[in-house]
Design a protein around this motif. Structure first.
Motif, mmCIF file in Angstrom:
data_model
loop_
_atom_site.group_PDB
_atom_site.id
_atom_site.type_symbol
_atom_site.label_atom_id
_atom_site.label_comp_id
_atom_site.label_asym_id
_atom_site.label_seq_id
_atom_site.Cartn_x
_atom_site.Cartn_y
_atom_site.Cartn_z
ATOM 1 N N PHE A 226 -7.911 -12.736 -16.346
ATOM 2 C CA PHE A 226 -7.689 -12.611 -17.614
ATOM 3 C C PHE A 226 -8.837 -12.108 -18.306
ATOM 4 O O PHE A 226 -10.058 -12.241 -18.183
ATOM 5 C CB PHE A 226 -7.444 -14.181 -18.231
ATOM 6 N N GLU A 227 -8.649 -10.816 -18.860
ATOM 7 C CA GLU A 227 -9.586 -10.044 -19.841
ATOM 8 C C GLU A 227 -9.373 -9.997 -21.240
ATOM 9 O O GLU A 227 -8.343 -10.043 -21.625
ATOM 10 C CB GLU A 227 -9.537 -8.734 -19.254
ATOM 11 N N PHE A 228 -10.609 -10.182 -21.894
ATOM 12 C CA PHE A 228 -10.442 -10.065 -23.451
ATOM 13 C C PHE A 228 -11.157 -8.863 -23.649
ATOM 14 O O PHE A 228 -12.307 -8.309 -23.001
ATOM 15 C CB PHE A 228 -11.286 -11.249 -24.019
ATOM 16 N N GLN B 63 -5.825 -9.186 -25.138
ATOM 17 C CA GLN B 63 -5.735 -9.904 -24.160
ATOM 18 C C GLN B 63 -4.888 -9.641 -23.197
ATOM 19 O O GLN B 63 -3.879 -9.247 -23.270
ATOM 20 C CB GLN B 63 -5.377 -11.281 -24.892
ATOM 21 N N ASP B 64 -5.364 -9.495 -21.847
ATOM 22 C CA ASP B 64 -4.807 -8.805 -20.873
ATOM 23 C C ASP B 64 -4.666 -9.626 -19.462
ATOM 24 O O ASP B 64 -5.672 -9.949 -18.773
ATOM 25 C CB ASP B 64 -5.465 -7.478 -20.346
ATOM 26 N N PRO B 65 -3.654 -10.710 -19.435
ATOM 27 C CA PRO B 65 -3.484 -11.305 -18.080
ATOM 28 C C PRO B 65 -3.331 -10.485 -16.915
ATOM 29 O O PRO B 65 -2.677 -9.273 -16.763
ATOM 30 C CB PRO B 65 -2.235 -12.066 -18.459
ATOM 31 N N ARG B 66 -3.841 -10.466 -15.748
ATOM 32 C CA ARG B 66 -3.909 -9.687 -14.701
ATOM 33 C C ARG B 66 -3.116 -10.568 -13.514
ATOM 34 O O ARG B 66 -3.354 -11.760 -13.309
ATOM 35 C CB ARG B 66 -5.139 -9.554 -13.900
ATOM 36 N N ILE B 67 -2.207 -9.921 -13.076
ATOM 37 C CA ILE B 67 -1.162 -10.368 -11.936
ATOM 38 C C ILE B 67 -1.720 -9.598 -10.574
ATOM 39 O O ILE B 67 -2.264 -8.700 -10.560
ATOM 40 C CB ILE B 67 0.280 -10.299 -12.034
#
Length: 172
Positions: A85-87, A165-169
């Motif tokens: 998860f990136e901010f 906000q970037d959730p990563r799969i």
């Protein structure tokens, strides 16, 4: 909808997620807590605006002072597990934050005790030309929540800034 807490407002107006609640004053003892639900695994942008006069480095809570302790609690409503998860902070929408804008995740401190997550064991920070926090070594399954705590500092405060906000799969 615009949510007020401390000297700031928080908005999900750019879409992709819903703010469920906001509370706190933004101090270390009483951080702003933003609770959100994501409908997908795509990046979203939280709009943050000052709602009180800007007074850099003021030690009270009556002004937007450029020091904002935050906790973001995100519910994964995407149907996909998140492995990172990136901010990212942006002073101008869709443009990387640069050193001279003064906005960062406490860039003046080499290691911040203010950065943590209850879902990820590790994080890394990336400065110049971005101000990013990447949480990794963990996961957030669909329907679960993850909490993230960090300090935002802005030594040249502006009336609006953005938190991407970037959730990563997992990659296939």
């Amino acid at each position: 909808m615009e949510w007020l807490a401390g000297a700031y407002s928080f908005s999900d107006e750019l879409g992709g997620f819903v703010i469920e609640s906001v509370s706190g004053s933004g101090t270390q003892e009483d951080p702003i807590v933003v609770t959100e639900t994501f409908a997908s695994s795509s990046p979203v942008t939280l709009v943050i605006r000052t709602k009180r006069p800007i007074r850099p480095f003021d030690d009270g809570t009556l002004y937007a002072n450029g020091i904002l302790y935050m906790r973001v609690v995100v519910r994964n409503g995407s149907g996909q597990g998140w492995v990172e998860f990136e901010f990212e902070l942006q002073e101008r929408l869709h443009q990387p934050s640069i050193f001279s804008d003064g906005l960062s995740f406490d860039q003046r401190s080499e290691k911040s005790d203010e950065i943590s997550s209850d879902a990820y064991d590790k994080y890394s920070r990336d400065f110049e030309p971005y101000d990013k926090l990447l949480f990794h070594d963990g996961k957030v399954d669909p329907g679960e929540t993850a909490g993230f705590s960090f300090l935002i500092t802005d030594y040249t405060p502006k009336s609006v800034f953005y938190l991407v906000q970037d959730p990563r799969i997992p990659s296939t």
